[in-house]
Design a protein around this motif. Structure first.
Motif, PDB file in Angstrom:
ATOM      1  N   ALA A   8      45.700  32.270  34.460  1.00  0.00           N
ATOM      2  CA  ALA A   8      45.836  31.672  35.790  1.00  0.00           C
ATOM      3  C   ALA A   8      47.101  30.824  35.821  1.00  0.00           C
ATOM      4  O   ALA A   8      47.188  29.798  35.142  1.00  0.00           O
ATOM      5  CB  ALA A   8      44.616  30.815  36.116  1.00  0.00           C
ATOM      6  N   ASP A   9      48.083  31.273  36.588  1.00  0.00           N
ATOM      7  CA  ASP A   9      49.355  30.557  36.699  1.00  0.00           C
ATOM      8  C   ASP A   9      50.000  30.938  38.020  1.00  0.00           C
ATOM      9  O   ASP A   9      49.967  32.110  38.415  1.00  0.00           O
ATOM     10  CB  ASP A   9      50.279  30.915  35.533  1.00  0.00           C
ATOM     11  CG  ASP A   9      51.389  29.894  35.335  1.00  0.00           C
ATOM     12  OD1 ASP A   9      52.222  29.735  36.260  1.00  0.00           O
ATOM     13  OD2 ASP A   9      51.432  29.256  34.273  1.00  0.00           O
ATOM     14  N   ALA A  10      50.581  29.961  38.701  1.00  0.00           N
ATOM     15  CA  ALA A  10      51.196  30.216  40.003  1.00  0.00           C
ATOM     16  C   ALA A  10      52.513  30.971  39.887  1.00  0.00           C
ATOM     17  O   ALA A  10      53.008  31.511  40.875  1.00  0.00           O
ATOM     18  CB  ALA A  10      51.418  28.897  40.737  1.00  0.00           C
ATOM     19  N   HIS A  11      53.084  31.017  38.693  1.00  0.00           N
ATOM     20  CA  HIS A  11      54.394  31.631  38.500  1.00  0.00           C
ATOM     21  C   HIS A  11      54.251  32.999  37.822  1.00  0.00           C
ATOM     22  O   HIS A  11      53.790  33.092  36.680  1.00  0.00           O
ATOM     23  CB  HIS A  11      55.284  30.724  37.666  1.00  0.00           C
ATOM     24  CG  HIS A  11      55.467  29.361  38.271  1.00  0.00           C
ATOM     25  ND1 HIS A  11      56.253  29.139  39.379  1.00  0.00           N
ATOM     26  CD2 HIS A  11      54.932  28.155  37.939  1.00  0.00           C
ATOM     27  CE1 HIS A  11      56.215  27.859  39.703  1.00  0.00           C
ATOM     28  NE2 HIS A  11      55.419  27.239  38.854  1.00  0.00           N
ATOM     29  N   ALA A  12      54.674  34.038  38.529  1.00  0.00           N
ATOM     30  CA  ALA A  12      54.559  35.398  38.003  1.00  0.00           C
ATOM     31  C   ALA A  12      55.330  35.552  36.694  1.00  0.00           C
ATOM     32  O   ALA A  12      54.904  36.287  35.794  1.00  0.00           O
ATOM     33  CB  ALA A  12      55.071  36.401  39.038  1.00  0.00           C
ATOM     34  N   VAL A  15      53.197  34.414  33.791  1.00  0.00           N
ATOM     35  CA  VAL A  15      52.172  35.410  33.459  1.00  0.00           C
ATOM     36  C   VAL A  15      52.800  36.575  32.702  1.00  0.00           C
ATOM     37  O   VAL A  15      52.263  37.051  31.696  1.00  0.00           O
ATOM     38  CB  VAL A  15      51.468  35.918  34.730  1.00  0.00           C
ATOM     39  CG1 VAL A  15      50.462  37.010  34.381  1.00  0.00           C
ATOM     40  CG2 VAL A  15      50.778  34.771  35.451  1.00  0.00           C
ATOM     41  N   GLU A  32      44.433  38.393  36.225  1.00  0.00           N
ATOM     42  CA  GLU A  32      45.511  37.466  36.540  1.00  0.00           C
ATOM     43  C   GLU A  32      45.208  36.777  37.860  1.00  0.00           C
ATOM     44  O   GLU A  32      44.783  37.424  38.816  1.00  0.00           O
ATOM     45  CB  GLU A  32      46.843  38.208  36.659  1.00  0.00           C
ATOM     46  CG  GLU A  32      47.235  39.013  35.434  1.00  0.00           C
ATOM     47  CD  GLU A  32      48.454  39.885  35.694  1.00  0.00           C
ATOM     48  OE1 GLU A  32      49.257  39.536  36.598  1.00  0.00           O
ATOM     49  OE2 GLU A  32      48.603  40.914  35.012  1.00  0.00           O
ATOM     50  N   ALA A  33      45.432  35.466  37.906  1.00  0.00           N
ATOM     51  CA  ALA A  33      45.184  34.705  39.131  1.00  0.00           C
ATOM     52  C   ALA A  33      46.383  33.816  39.420  1.00  0.00           C
ATOM     53  O   ALA A  33      46.909  33.162  38.517  1.00  0.00           O
ATOM     54  CB  ALA A  33      43.923  33.859  38.994  1.00  0.00           C
ATOM     55  N   GLY A  34      46.784  33.783  40.683  1.00  0.00           N
ATOM     56  CA  GLY A  34      47.908  32.946  41.078  1.00  0.00           C
ATOM     57  C   GLY A  34      47.496  31.614  41.659  1.00  0.00           C
ATOM     58  O   GLY A  34      48.342  30.785  41.985  1.00  0.00           O
ATOM     59  N   ASP A  35      46.185  31.396  41.802  1.00  0.00           N
ATOM     60  CA  ASP A  35      45.689  30.116  42.303  1.00  0.00           C
ATOM     61  C   ASP A  35      44.331  29.819  41.679  1.00  0.00           C
ATOM     62  O   ASP A  35      43.690  30.696  41.088  1.00  0.00           O
ATOM     63  CB  ASP A  35      45.595  30.114  43.832  1.00  0.00           C
ATOM     64  CG  ASP A  35      44.601  31.137  44.369  1.00  0.00           C
ATOM     65  OD1 ASP A  35      43.389  30.894  44.254  1.00  0.00           O
ATOM     66  OD2 ASP A  35      45.036  32.178  44.893  1.00  0.00           O
ATOM     67  N   ARG A  38      41.056  31.785  42.984  1.00  0.00           N
ATOM     68  CA  ARG A  38      40.975  33.157  42.478  1.00  0.00           C
ATOM     69  C   ARG A  38      40.611  33.168  40.997  1.00  0.00           C
ATOM     70  O   ARG A  38      39.871  34.059  40.535  1.00  0.00           O
ATOM     71  CB  ARG A  38      42.317  33.863  42.694  1.00  0.00           C
ATOM     72  CG  ARG A  38      42.318  35.335  42.300  1.00  0.00           C
ATOM     73  CD  ARG A  38      41.286  36.117  43.080  1.00  0.00           C
ATOM     74  NE  ARG A  38      41.336  37.547  42.752  1.00  0.00           N
ATOM     75  CZ  ARG A  38      40.314  38.373  42.914  1.00  0.00           C
ATOM     76  NH1 ARG A  38      39.162  37.925  43.407  1.00  0.00           N
ATOM     77  NH2 ARG A  38      40.432  39.642  42.596  1.00  0.00           N
ATOM     78  N   LEU A  57      48.199  24.429  39.857  1.00  0.00           N
ATOM     79  CA  LEU A  57      47.817  25.637  40.583  1.00  0.00           C
ATOM     80  C   LEU A  57      47.635  25.301  42.059  1.00  0.00           C
ATOM     81  O   LEU A  57      47.169  24.211  42.393  1.00  0.00           O
ATOM     82  CB  LEU A  57      46.496  26.204  40.044  1.00  0.00           C
ATOM     83  CG  LEU A  57      46.503  26.893  38.681  1.00  0.00           C
ATOM     84  CD1 LEU A  57      45.080  27.265  38.279  1.00  0.00           C
ATOM     85  CD2 LEU A  57      47.382  28.140  38.706  1.00  0.00           C
TER      86      LEU A  57
END
Length: 210
Positions: A8-12, A15, A32-35, A38, A57
């Motif tokens: 889980a990380d806001a930065h692609a 990840v 994979e979660a961007g927030d 999720r 996040l």
């Protein structure tokens, strides 16, 4: 043993970096979660073996995400990641049940070793991290029943202080002025009888207010 990992990380890019580090190992990124919201959903739906969760996040911050994951799946190991070791974040992550805390300049070897260790039931907190947490806790001597002295707005500000946010960031999120936030922080520190905002944040964690 194959280990199924949630990242889980806001930065692609972050990840992608984790996936690159884990290529060819026994660890597979299965979600994979961007927030934060999720991440909690995927932790329940996908049932990974381990979660790697960033402190920063959107929608739901990383520490709140940790708390919700541990409520839904208390047995699943969670490792937090951040750019810096903020003492209050370390304290809260530890108290919420995180198995470790990685700074984002970690090597592939450190990442793999950490995930494998927690998957086996261990923890990866370093002596320095534990020393910093216990040192701040020991130095904070809050006034009795101080939580009842805080106004609702002061409690809101304190929640953001615990997350390691600056006064400017808190002002932007709450829609109030920088000077107002600064004044609230000063009132909080005085009311609960601590020396600074870091001790105030750790007091909030220890008191169960966050």
């Amino acid at each position: 043993m194959n280990i199924r990992l949630l990242v889980a990380d806001a930065h692609a890019a972050a990840v992608a970096g984790v996936k690159s580090f884990l290529a060819g190992t026994q660890i597979e990124v299965v979600a994979e979660a961007g927030d934060g919201q999720r991440a909690v959903e995927l932790a329940i739906q996908v049932q990974p073996d381990v979660a790697l969760v960033a402190v920063r996040l959107p929608k739901l911050d990383g520490l709140s995400t940790l708390a919700r994951i541990k409520q839904a799946r208390p047995e699943m190991p969670v490792v937090m990641t951040a750019c810096h070791r903020h003492p209050a974040e370390l304290a809260q992550a530890h108290s919420l049940g995180a198995r470790g805390f990685l700074i984002k300049d970690f090597s592939p070897e450190r990442l793999v070793a950490t995930i494998c260790r927690v998957a086996e039931g261990g923890e990866t907190w370093t002596r320095e991290e534990i020393r910093r947490v216990t040192g701040v806790l020991a130095s904070a001597r809050p006034a009795a029943n101080a939580d009842f002295l805080l106004t609702r707005r002061e409690s809101d500000v304190l929640q953001h202080v615990v997350r390691g946010q600056t006064n400017r960031q808190i002002a932007d999120e709450l829609g109030i002025s920088y000077e107002t936030v600064k004044e609230h922080v000063q009132h909080i520190v005085r009311k609960i009888g601590v020396n600074d905002r870091t001790q105030a944040a750790v007091w909030a964690v220890r008191s169960g207010l966050v």
